[in-house]
Design a protein around this motif. Structure first.
Motif, PDB file in Angstrom:
ATOM      1  N   GLU A 265       0.605  -1.409   0.292  1.00 57.81           N
ATOM      2  CA  GLU A 265      -0.003   0.098  -0.322  1.00 57.81           C
ATOM      3  C   GLU A 265       0.981   0.763   0.136  1.00 57.81           C
ATOM      4  O   GLU A 265       0.384   2.057  -0.849  1.00 57.81           O
ATOM      5  CB  GLU A 265      -0.890  -0.679   0.724  1.00 57.81           C
ATOM      6  CG  GLU A 265      -1.642   1.340   1.452  1.00 57.81           C
ATOM      7  CD  GLU A 265      -2.990   0.824   2.314  1.00 57.81           C
ATOM      8  OE1 GLU A 265      -3.406   2.245   2.935  1.00 57.81           O
ATOM      9  OE2 GLU A 265      -3.077  -0.515   2.866  1.00 57.81           O
ATOM     10  N   LYS A 266       1.939   1.240   1.097  1.00 57.03           N
ATOM     11  CA  LYS A 266       2.405   2.526   1.065  1.00 57.03           C
ATOM     12  C   LYS A 266       3.502   2.677  -0.883  1.00 57.03           C
ATOM     13  O   LYS A 266       3.260   3.933  -0.800  1.00 57.03           O
ATOM     14  CB  LYS A 266       4.093   1.779   1.631  1.00 57.03           C
ATOM     15  CG  LYS A 266       4.589   2.859   1.994  1.00 57.03           C
ATOM     16  CD  LYS A 266       6.111   2.925   3.058  1.00 57.03           C
ATOM     17  CE  LYS A 266       6.953   4.078   3.782  1.00 57.03           C
ATOM     18  NZ  LYS A 266       7.994   3.327   4.260  1.00 57.03           N
ATOM     19  N   GLU A 267       4.249   1.791  -1.586  1.00 54.76           N
ATOM     20  CA  GLU A 267       4.968   1.961  -2.394  1.00 54.76           C
ATOM     21  C   GLU A 267       3.830   2.628  -3.494  1.00 54.76           C
ATOM     22  O   GLU A 267       3.597   3.771  -4.734  1.00 54.76           O
ATOM     23  CB  GLU A 267       5.215   0.683  -2.921  1.00 54.76           C
ATOM     24  CG  GLU A 267       6.655  -0.168  -2.262  1.00 54.76           C
ATOM     25  CD  GLU A 267       6.958  -1.183  -2.149  1.00 54.76           C
ATOM     26  OE1 GLU A 267       8.078  -1.599  -1.884  1.00 54.76           O
ATOM     27  OE2 GLU A 267       5.879  -2.588  -2.617  1.00 54.76           O
ATOM     28  N   LYS A 269       1.053   3.954  -3.270  1.00 59.06           N
ATOM     29  CA  LYS A 269       0.983   5.373  -2.398  1.00 59.06           C
ATOM     30  C   LYS A 269       1.590   6.099  -3.164  1.00 59.06           C
ATOM     31  O   LYS A 269       1.441   7.282  -4.120  1.00 59.06           O
ATOM     32  CB  LYS A 269       0.659   5.881  -1.114  1.00 59.06           C
ATOM     33  CG  LYS A 269       0.342   7.371  -0.882  1.00 59.06           C
ATOM     34  CD  LYS A 269       0.164   7.424   0.498  1.00 59.06           C
ATOM     35  CE  LYS A 269      -0.803   8.772   0.540  1.00 59.06           C
ATOM     36  NZ  LYS A 269      -0.387   9.192   2.216  1.00 59.06           N
TER      37      LYS A 269
END
Length: 442
Positions: A265-267, A269
């Motif tokens: 999810e972080k990547e 974003k």
């Protein structure tokens, strides 16, 4: 073409030509603006061409621009009778009540000149078509070049005195504190090259796995995103989807391989944020396979006109298709392609970065640093290129290198400055080149 341009039945306005010359004599302060807009070929009447040329000379030499001085200058050159004598000069002044409409007159003169040029281009295209001496590709290229020159409203390219050229150079120095060319995004390299300058052909060469495509894309990012200048990329080896993926991953510092099996999810974003940056970036990618040099010329002209591109990148030179008649001799074909790329750079006044392969002999010798002789079909490239850059990573050949992760950009030729080398950090995982001080986060 000259027959059409000078044909008295072609588009012209005697009244507007008369108005321009008369206005300049009435109010010499406006001469500079007119001279920037027009040249002598914009006038149809031969006498008006002569008068405008002499008036331009007087203005350039800071001499008074009035009817008496003009008359004496024409007389000293033996041209006074040719233009109709003193009576014609005084009629110019007497026939124009005010210089207030000179801008309108000048635009009418220029517009009529452009129409004559367009007619002349059409005539030449018709003549070439009927002659049957050109194949279709050559004819299309010539036709597009003729129309492009008209759309650019090019002035006649006449020899210019060196002093005028030097004045322009010093004006650039006084008005600018930065590099005269586009920034590559790598300050040390910019210092060597003085930036990526217009009208230059720059060869970027390396053996496979050195990262030459990634380096070129990093430059495209720096020019297109950070400087908001138009970039046109011809990718003959990789698809445009691959290039777009690699560019956003390099900016996001995420491995392109992760996109194949999913990102967290972080990547995701980070990727979406960095992808949005490219929405406003004027970067265009063409991945036509086996594209011909004439197609490159045509597309470059169109994108210069429509999108004002400031940089062209080609990946890579040896995959460009040359003319059919050069196919039997590869060296002649590369020589033709190289020369045409240089012509495009000069015609559009933009830098071109052309990627190139190196011979396998680099891998066979003890010293693997590239040399000029390692360029494939090197003769023409060495001659035509304004700069030749090699990429070298010692860790590729030497696993015990003292400089892991370091890439060396070797400037082997620089027509306008010094040669030398610049060291950068190469983050292979991200296909990203960084300043030498960059440290990858742990």
């Amino acid at each position: 073409m000259n027959k059409t341009i000078n044909d008295p039945n072609s588009p012209h306005s005697i009244a507007a030509e008369f108005g321009v010359l008369g206005s300049m004599l009435i109010e010499e302060e406006i001469a500079g603006e007119v001279i920037q807009l027009l040249n002598k070929s914009c006038f149809l009447v031969p006498a008006n061409q002569v008068i405008f040329e002499v008036m331009t000379h007087l203005y350039d030499n800071n001499k008074p621009l009035d009817v008496i001085v003009l008359q004496e200058e024409l007389r000293s050159r033996g041209l006074l009778d040719q233009i109709g004598g003193s009576e014609y000069l005084f009629s110019l002044v007497e026939g124009v009540p005010s210089a207030g409409n000179v801008e309108h007159y000048a635009h009418v003169v220029r517009d009529k000149s452009i129409l004559r040029q367009l007619m002349a281009a059409a005539d030449e295209i018709g003549t070439l078509t009927r002659s049957g001496n050109m194949d279709t590709e050559e004819l299309l290229d010539r036709a597009e070049q003729l129309i492009y020159e008209v759309t650019q409203k090019k002035a006649v390219n006449e020899p210019e005195h060196i002093y005028n050229l030097l004045l322009n150079i010093f004006a650039d120095i006084e008005n600018s504190n930065h590099s005269p060319g586009l920034s590559s995004g790598f300050p040390d390299l910019d210092n060597l090259l003085s930036g990526l300058k217009g009208s230059t052909l720059n060869i970027l060469a390396a053996r496979p796995s050195m990262g030459k495509t990634s380096f070129a894309l990093n430059i495209a990012d720096n020019v297109g995103v950070r400087q908001s200048e138009g970039v046109l990329i011809f990718s003959i080896e990789m698809s445009k989807d691959q290039l777009a993926r690699n560019m956003v991953c390099a900016r996001a510092r995420i491995s392109p391989h992760k996109l194949s099996y999913g990102v967290d999810e972080k990547e995701y974003k980070i990727l979406t944020t960095d992808a949005s940056v490219f929405a406003q970036a004027p970067i265009f990618i063409d991945d036509t396979p086996a594209i011909s040099i004439r197609e490159i010329q045509a597309k470059a002209r169109r994108f210069k006109t429509k999108n004002d591109i400031k940089l062209i990148i080609i990946d890579y030179l040896q995959l460009i298709e040359g003319p059919k008649e050069k196919k039997e001799n590869r060296q002649q074909e590369i020589s033709f392609i190289s020369r045409k790329l240089k012509e495009v750079a000069r015609e559009l006044d933009i830098p071109i970065i052309a990627l190139s392969q190196l011979n396998r002999s680099v891998d066979a010798r003890d010293d693997h640093r590239p040399r000029m002789s390692d360029l494939r079909e090197s003769g023409a490239l060495e001659q035509d290129a304004d700069s030749i850059l090699f990429l070298y990573r010692d860790e590729y050949y030497n696993k015990e290198t003292t400089e892991p992760g370091i890439s060396e950009v070797i400037v082997a030729k620089n027509r306008t400055g010094p040669t030398g080398s610049v060291k950068l950090r190469f983050i292979k995982e991200y296909m990203k080149f960084m300043g030498i001080s960059y440290q990858k986060p742990t």
